[in-house]
Design a protein around this motif. Structure first.
Motif, PDB file in Angstrom:
ATOM      1  N   ALA A 138     -20.701  -5.824 -15.033  1.00 11.09           N
ATOM      2  CA  ALA A 138     -19.789  -6.133 -16.134  1.00 11.09           C
ATOM      3  C   ALA A 138     -18.579  -6.921 -15.641  1.00 11.09           C
ATOM      4  CB  ALA A 138     -19.336  -4.844 -16.813  1.00 11.09           C
ATOM      5  N   ALA A 139     -18.029  -6.535 -14.485  1.00 17.15           N
ATOM      6  CA  ALA A 139     -16.883  -7.246 -13.927  1.00 17.15           C
ATOM      7  C   ALA A 139     -17.254  -8.679 -13.576  1.00 17.15           C
ATOM      8  CB  ALA A 139     -16.371  -6.515 -12.687  1.00 17.15           C
ATOM      9  N   THR A 140     -18.475  -8.868 -13.070  1.00 15.22           N
ATOM     10  CA  THR A 140     -18.937 -10.201 -12.710  1.00 15.22           C
ATOM     11  C   THR A 140     -19.134 -11.068 -13.950  1.00 15.22           C
ATOM     12  OG1 THR A 140     -20.041  -9.342 -10.734  1.00 15.22           O
ATOM     13  CG2 THR A 140     -20.755 -11.488 -11.538  1.00 15.22           C
ATOM     14  N   GLY A 141     -19.757 -10.519 -14.963  1.00 11.07           N
ATOM     15  CA  GLY A 141     -19.970 -11.278 -16.191  1.00 11.07           C
ATOM     16  C   GLY A 141     -18.668 -11.696 -16.847  1.00 11.07           C
ATOM     17  N   ARG A 142     -17.691 -10.791 -16.877  1.00  6.44           N
ATOM     18  CA  ARG A 142     -16.396 -11.141 -17.474  1.00  6.44           C
ATOM     19  C   ARG A 142     -15.693 -12.222 -16.657  1.00  6.44           C
ATOM     20  NH1 ARG A 142     -10.869  -7.577 -18.232  1.00  6.44           N
ATOM     21  NH2 ARG A 142     -11.020  -7.560 -15.948  1.00  6.44           N
ATOM     22  N   ALA A 143     -15.754 -12.123 -15.332  1.00  6.59           N
ATOM     23  CA  ALA A 143     -15.092 -13.108 -14.492  1.00  6.59           C
ATOM     24  C   ALA A 143     -15.738 -14.482 -14.630  1.00  6.59           C
ATOM     25  CB  ALA A 143     -15.115 -12.645 -13.037  1.00  6.59           C
ATOM     26  N   VAL A 162       0.838  -1.203   0.000  1.00  7.70           N
ATOM     27  CA  VAL A 162       0.000   0.000   0.000  1.00  7.70           C
ATOM     28  C   VAL A 162       0.871   1.251   0.000  1.00  7.70           C
ATOM     29  CG1 VAL A 162      -1.632   1.360   1.363  1.00  7.70           C
ATOM     30  CG2 VAL A 162      -2.010  -1.095   1.054  1.00  7.70           C
ATOM     31  N   ALA A 163       1.935   1.233   0.802  1.00  7.39           N
ATOM     32  CA  ALA A 163       2.776   2.420   0.952  1.00  7.39           C
ATOM     33  C   ALA A 163       3.532   2.766  -0.315  1.00  7.39           C
ATOM     34  CB  ALA A 163       3.753   2.214   2.105  1.00  7.39           C
ATOM     35  N   ASP A 164       3.917   1.755  -1.086  1.00  9.69           N
ATOM     36  CA  ASP A 164       4.772   2.008  -2.249  1.00  9.69           C
ATOM     37  C   ASP A 164       4.024   1.941  -3.569  1.00  9.69           C
ATOM     38  OD1 ASP A 164       7.139   2.281  -3.852  1.00  9.69           O
ATOM     39  OD2 ASP A 164       7.198   0.104  -4.059  1.00  9.69           O
ATOM     40  N   ILE A 165       3.255   0.887  -3.777  1.00  4.63           N
ATOM     41  CA  ILE A 165       2.665   0.625  -5.091  1.00  4.63           C
ATOM     42  C   ILE A 165       1.250   1.161  -5.195  1.00  4.63           C
ATOM     43  CG2 ILE A 165       2.036  -1.203  -6.727  1.00  4.63           C
ATOM     44  CD1 ILE A 165       4.297  -2.893  -5.452  1.00  4.63           C
ATOM     45  N   GLY A 166       0.507   1.091  -4.102  1.00  6.84           N
ATOM     46  CA  GLY A 166      -0.893   1.505  -4.131  1.00  6.84           C
ATOM     47  C   GLY A 166      -1.807   0.354  -4.506  1.00  6.84           C
ATOM     48  N   VAL A 167      -3.104   0.539  -4.309  1.00  7.94           N
ATOM     49  CA  VAL A 167      -4.086  -0.523  -4.504  1.00  7.94           C
ATOM     50  C   VAL A 167      -5.319   0.040  -5.196  1.00  7.94           C
ATOM     51  CG1 VAL A 167      -5.543  -2.240  -3.367  1.00  7.94           C
ATOM     52  CG2 VAL A 167      -3.298  -1.715  -2.419  1.00  7.94           C
ATOM     53  N   ASP A 168      -5.790  -0.665  -6.229  1.00  8.33           N
ATOM     54  CA  ASP A 168      -7.028  -0.282  -6.908  1.00  8.33           C
ATOM     55  C   ASP A 168      -8.205  -1.167  -6.522  1.00  8.33           C
ATOM     56  OD1 ASP A 168      -5.972   1.874  -8.561  1.00  8.33           O
ATOM     57  OD2 ASP A 168      -4.872   0.308  -9.625  1.00  8.33           O
ATOM     58  N   ALA A 169      -7.939  -2.375  -6.030  1.00  2.05           N
ATOM     59  CA  ALA A 169      -8.990  -3.271  -5.561  1.00  2.05           C
ATOM     60  C   ALA A 169      -8.362  -4.336  -4.680  1.00  2.05           C
ATOM     61  CB  ALA A 169      -9.739  -3.924  -6.723  1.00  2.05           C
ATOM     62  N   VAL A 170      -9.180  -4.901  -3.801  1.00  4.76           N
ATOM     63  CA  VAL A 170      -8.723  -5.927  -2.863  1.00  4.76           C
ATOM     64  C   VAL A 170      -9.580  -7.173  -3.040  1.00  4.76           C
ATOM     65  CG1 VAL A 170      -8.442  -6.554  -0.423  1.00  4.76           C
ATOM     66  CG2 VAL A 170      -7.976  -4.201  -1.184  1.00  4.76           C
ATOM     67  N   THR A 184     -10.332  -7.724 -10.272  1.00  2.00           N
ATOM     68  CA  THR A 184      -9.538  -7.127 -11.348  1.00  2.00           C
ATOM     69  C   THR A 184     -10.391  -6.209 -12.206  1.00  2.00           C
ATOM     70  OG1 THR A 184      -8.140  -9.108 -11.370  1.00  2.00           O
ATOM     71  CG2 THR A 184      -7.953  -7.621 -13.243  1.00  2.00           C
ATOM     72  N   GLY A 185     -11.589  -6.631 -12.510  1.00  2.88           N
ATOM     73  CA  GLY A 185     -12.497  -5.784 -13.278  1.00  2.88           C
ATOM     74  C   GLY A 185     -12.858  -4.507 -12.550  1.00  2.88           C
ATOM     75  N   LEU A 186     -13.176  -4.633 -11.260  1.00  2.00           N
ATOM     76  CA  LEU A 186     -13.510  -3.444 -10.477  1.00  2.00           C
ATOM     77  C   LEU A 186     -12.317  -2.498 -10.374  1.00  2.00           C
ATOM     78  CD1 LEU A 186     -15.597  -5.034  -7.562  1.00  2.00           C
ATOM     79  CD2 LEU A 186     -16.453  -3.827  -9.576  1.00  2.00           C
ATOM     80  N   GLY A 187     -11.125  -3.068 -10.215  1.00  2.00           N
ATOM     81  CA  GLY A 187      -9.923  -2.241 -10.142  1.00  2.00           C
ATOM     82  C   GLY A 187      -9.650  -1.500 -11.432  1.00  2.00           C
ATOM     83  N   ALA A 188     -10.113  -2.071 -12.540  1.00  2.00           N
ATOM     84  CA  ALA A 188      -9.930  -1.433 -13.848  1.00  2.00           C
ATOM     85  C   ALA A 188     -11.048  -0.441 -14.165  1.00  2.00           C
ATOM     86  CB  ALA A 188      -9.876  -2.502 -14.939  1.00  2.00           C
ATOM     87  N   GLY A 189     -12.011  -0.313 -13.262  1.00  2.00           N
ATOM     88  CA  GLY A 189     -13.089   0.660 -13.462  1.00  2.00           C
ATOM     89  C   GLY A 189     -14.366   0.110 -14.046  1.00  2.00           C
TER      90      GLY A 189
END
Length: 256
Positions: A216-221, A68-76, A206-211
């Motif tokens: 849509a994220a659920t359907g792709r997964a 978190v401190a260095d790279i950052g996080v878009d989704a968990v 991954t989908g949620l982290g990409a926006g």
């Protein structure tokens, strides 16, 4: 464009079919960058889990702080949790993580039938469910958690996975404040289903982290899980791993 940064909090599967190993492969295949906080080390294969070694809570938290401190996080994505103490500590830490989507897969039992969470840890799941964007139980897990209302009490969306249901069709049920969306697909009959839940939750994260929007994220997964099931390499004598690479060597495919 930078890839979405996905923090995976889960256990390690020495057999490579589920857990951290499945998560990393999924995130990479769907265009994300996978980072990990390992909660437990397991000795397991397609036949079962032979040993579990929980990672100390402070070490789990240190892994999270480092990335978190260095790279950052878009989704968990949260999967197997090694102990109730770690579950509570994760809830404390994630509560102050600003506006990051959290996908919580409440892992209780491995595909082989081995128990991966004790009663105290399952009780601690309730705190994580109040923080989650989406909770992804299978049907037995949903029952153990108290059903739809209990899961959604904290405001999280629910994806009730239908793989444990009967019949030739699999119905995955996404429940949000906007209503219910059903994803219905023909059942893929195979014993190589190890890691389906891990893969699905990481794919959605991954989908949620990409926006992507949640539906849509659920359907792709779901589509990715089905492709991986169809390309399972047939390894092991029990519930074998899926084929996350979809039957190709991606680097070779790019260079020919």
């Amino acid at each position: 464009m930078a890839p979405p940064r996905i923090l995976i909090i889960a256990g390690s599967d020495s057999g490579g079919g589920a857990g951290i190993q499945a998560d990393i492969k999924t995130v990479a295949m769907l265009g994300g960058h996978a980072m990990t906080a390992i909660t437990a080390i397991t000795a397991q294969n397609t036949l079962g889990v032979q040993a579990v070694h929980p990672i100390p809570t402070e070490t789990v938290l240190a892994q999270i702080e480092s990335v978190v401190a260095d790279i950052g996080v878009d989704a968990v994505k949260i999967g197997m949790i090694g102990s109730a103490a770690t579950a509570h500590a994760l809830a404390d830490r994630l509560a102050v993580l600003p506006q990051v989507p959290i996908v919580f897969d409440p892992v209780m039992v491995a595909t082989s039938g081995s128990v991966l969470a004790d009663d105290a840890t399952i009780a601690a799941f309730r705190r994580l469910m109040t923080l989650a964007t989406l909770v992804t139980p299978n049907l037995p897990e949903l029952a153990a958690l108290g059903g739809d209302a209990a899961v959604r009490a904290g405001g999280a969306a629910l994806l009730a996975k239908g793989g444990h249901g009967d019949g030739d069709m699999v119905e995955d049920r996404l429940v949000t404040d906007a209503g219910t969306r059903l994803f219905t697909n023909p059942r893929i009959v195979t014993r190589h289903t190890h890691g389906t839940g891990c893969t699905l939750a990481s794919g959605i994260a991954t989908g949620l982290g990409a926006g992507l929007a949640l539906e849509a994220a659920t359907g792709r997964a779901i589509a990715f899980v089905r492709a991986a099931l169809a390309n399972a390499p047939g390894l092991g004598g029990g519930a074998g791993p899926m084929g996350h690479a979809l039957g190709v060597a991606p680097f070779d495919a790019l260079t020919h």
